[in-house]
Write a protein that holds these residues in place. Structure first.
Motif, PDB file in Angstrom:
ATOM      1  N   LEU A   1       0.811  -1.223   0.000  1.00  0.00           N
ATOM      2  CA  LEU A   1       0.000   0.000   0.000  1.00  0.00           C
ATOM      3  C   LEU A   1       0.839   1.265   0.000  1.00  0.00           C
ATOM      4  O   LEU A   1       0.339   2.334  -0.329  1.00  0.00           O
ATOM      5  CB  LEU A   1      -0.911   0.017   1.236  1.00  0.00           C
ATOM      6  CG  LEU A   1      -1.907  -1.122   1.362  1.00  0.00           C
ATOM      7  CD1 LEU A   1      -2.680  -0.983   2.670  1.00  0.00           C
ATOM      8  CD2 LEU A   1      -2.859  -1.152   0.184  1.00  0.00           C
ATOM      9  N   ASP A   2       2.105   1.165   0.370  1.00  0.00           N
ATOM     10  CA  ASP A   2       2.904   2.363   0.615  1.00  0.00           C
ATOM     11  C   ASP A   2       3.651   2.894  -0.591  1.00  0.00           C
ATOM     12  O   ASP A   2       4.353   3.876  -0.498  1.00  0.00           O
ATOM     13  CB  ASP A   2       3.899   2.112   1.745  1.00  0.00           C
ATOM     14  CG  ASP A   2       4.937   1.061   1.391  1.00  0.00           C
ATOM     15  OD1 ASP A   2       4.680   0.259   0.467  1.00  0.00           O
ATOM     16  OD2 ASP A   2       5.989   1.031   2.046  1.00  0.00           O
TER      17      ASP A   2
ATOM     18  N   LEU B   1       0.616   2.371   6.466  1.00  0.00           N
ATOM     19  CA  LEU B   1       0.596   1.895   5.076  1.00  0.00           C
ATOM     20  C   LEU B   1       1.796   1.005   4.743  1.00  0.00           C
ATOM     21  O   LEU B   1       1.795   0.315   3.724  1.00  0.00           O
ATOM     22  CB  LEU B   1       0.588   3.081   4.111  1.00  0.00           C
ATOM     23  CG  LEU B   1      -0.673   3.916   4.060  1.00  0.00           C
ATOM     24  CD1 LEU B   1      -0.455   5.163   3.222  1.00  0.00           C
ATOM     25  CD2 LEU B   1      -1.826   3.098   3.512  1.00  0.00           C
TER      26      LEU B   1
ATOM     27  N   VAL C   1      -6.579   2.994   8.259  1.00  0.00           N
ATOM     28  CA  VAL C   1      -5.572   4.020   8.500  1.00  0.00           C
ATOM     29  C   VAL C   1      -6.276   5.235   9.101  1.00  0.00           C
ATOM     30  O   VAL C   1      -7.150   5.821   8.469  1.00  0.00           O
ATOM     31  CB  VAL C   1      -4.859   4.409   7.182  1.00  0.00           C
ATOM     32  CG1 VAL C   1      -3.848   5.513   7.413  1.00  0.00           C
ATOM     33  CG2 VAL C   1      -4.205   3.185   6.551  1.00  0.00           C
TER      34      VAL C   1
END
Length: 197
Positions: A111-112, A150, A162
């Motif tokens: 996700l990052d 993330l 988040v």
């Protein structure tokens, strides 16, 4: 052949007629199955042209000119779902909201990182503001914590929320949340437009 025998023969279906009738039914069923397979193949072909990173939204597209609202979910063709919650006001003038990722794909997701933009952006203004300057501002108070949330990959069939904490320069301003989850190729950015206050 007398008259009785001729009448009985006319009333009794022949083996050839029965075979023809059953053959027609089998052909009709086979034809319907072929149509269903062809429709499925066309749908899969369209998806392969788009890529798995495309959103498939009922209603608003989730693009900059048709942003999703608070509480809405961006749905990607590969099974990823991203939901931005309704902002919650606090007594100190700040607001909190969450971005929830649901991995319905068949692989782990990072996700990052995104190849074209940051994976999660929060900014003041409407989604369609191209210059990103609206005359007011919003401060993202827990940016480091959100970025850290993330970092680990999101496993198949897992969910991650988040938390985001914001302080607007004044009440009632529009804020845009842009989510660009990573993908092997590219993934559409989902735009969510919220009002703080």
């Amino acid at each position: 052949m007398d008259t009785e025998e001729a009448t009985a023969a006319a009333d009794t279906p022949t083996a050839d007629g029965s075979r023809w009738f059953h053959g027609c039914w089998i052909a009709a069923i086979a034809l319907l199955a072929l149509f269903a397979l062809a429709a499925h193949a066309v749908t899969e072909f369209e998806k392969s042209l788009d890529g798995d990173g495309q959103m498939e939204q009922p209603g608003l597209s989730g693009g900059a000119y048709e942003p999703l609202g608070p509480g809405a979910t961006a749905r990607y063709e590969d099974g990823l779902r991203v939901t931005v919650s309704i902002p919650e006001a606090h007594d100190d003038g700040t607001y909190s909201l969450t971005v929830t990722y649901e991995n319905g794909t068949d692989e782990d997701l990072a996700l990052d990182r995104s190849s074209y933009s940051t994976p999660l952006t929060v900014r003041a203004g409407e989604a369609s503001d191209e210059d990103h300057y609206a005359g007011y501002d919003v401060e993202w108070l827990n940016y480091d914590r959100a970025t850290a949330a993330l970092a680990p990959p999101l496993g198949e069939d897992d969910e991650r929320t988040v938390p985001i904490r914001l302080k607007p320069s004044r009440k009632g301003i529009p804020v845009t949340v842009e989510v660009t989850p990573s993908n092997a190729n590219s993934r559409e950015t989902a735009h969510f437009q919220l009002t703080l206050g």
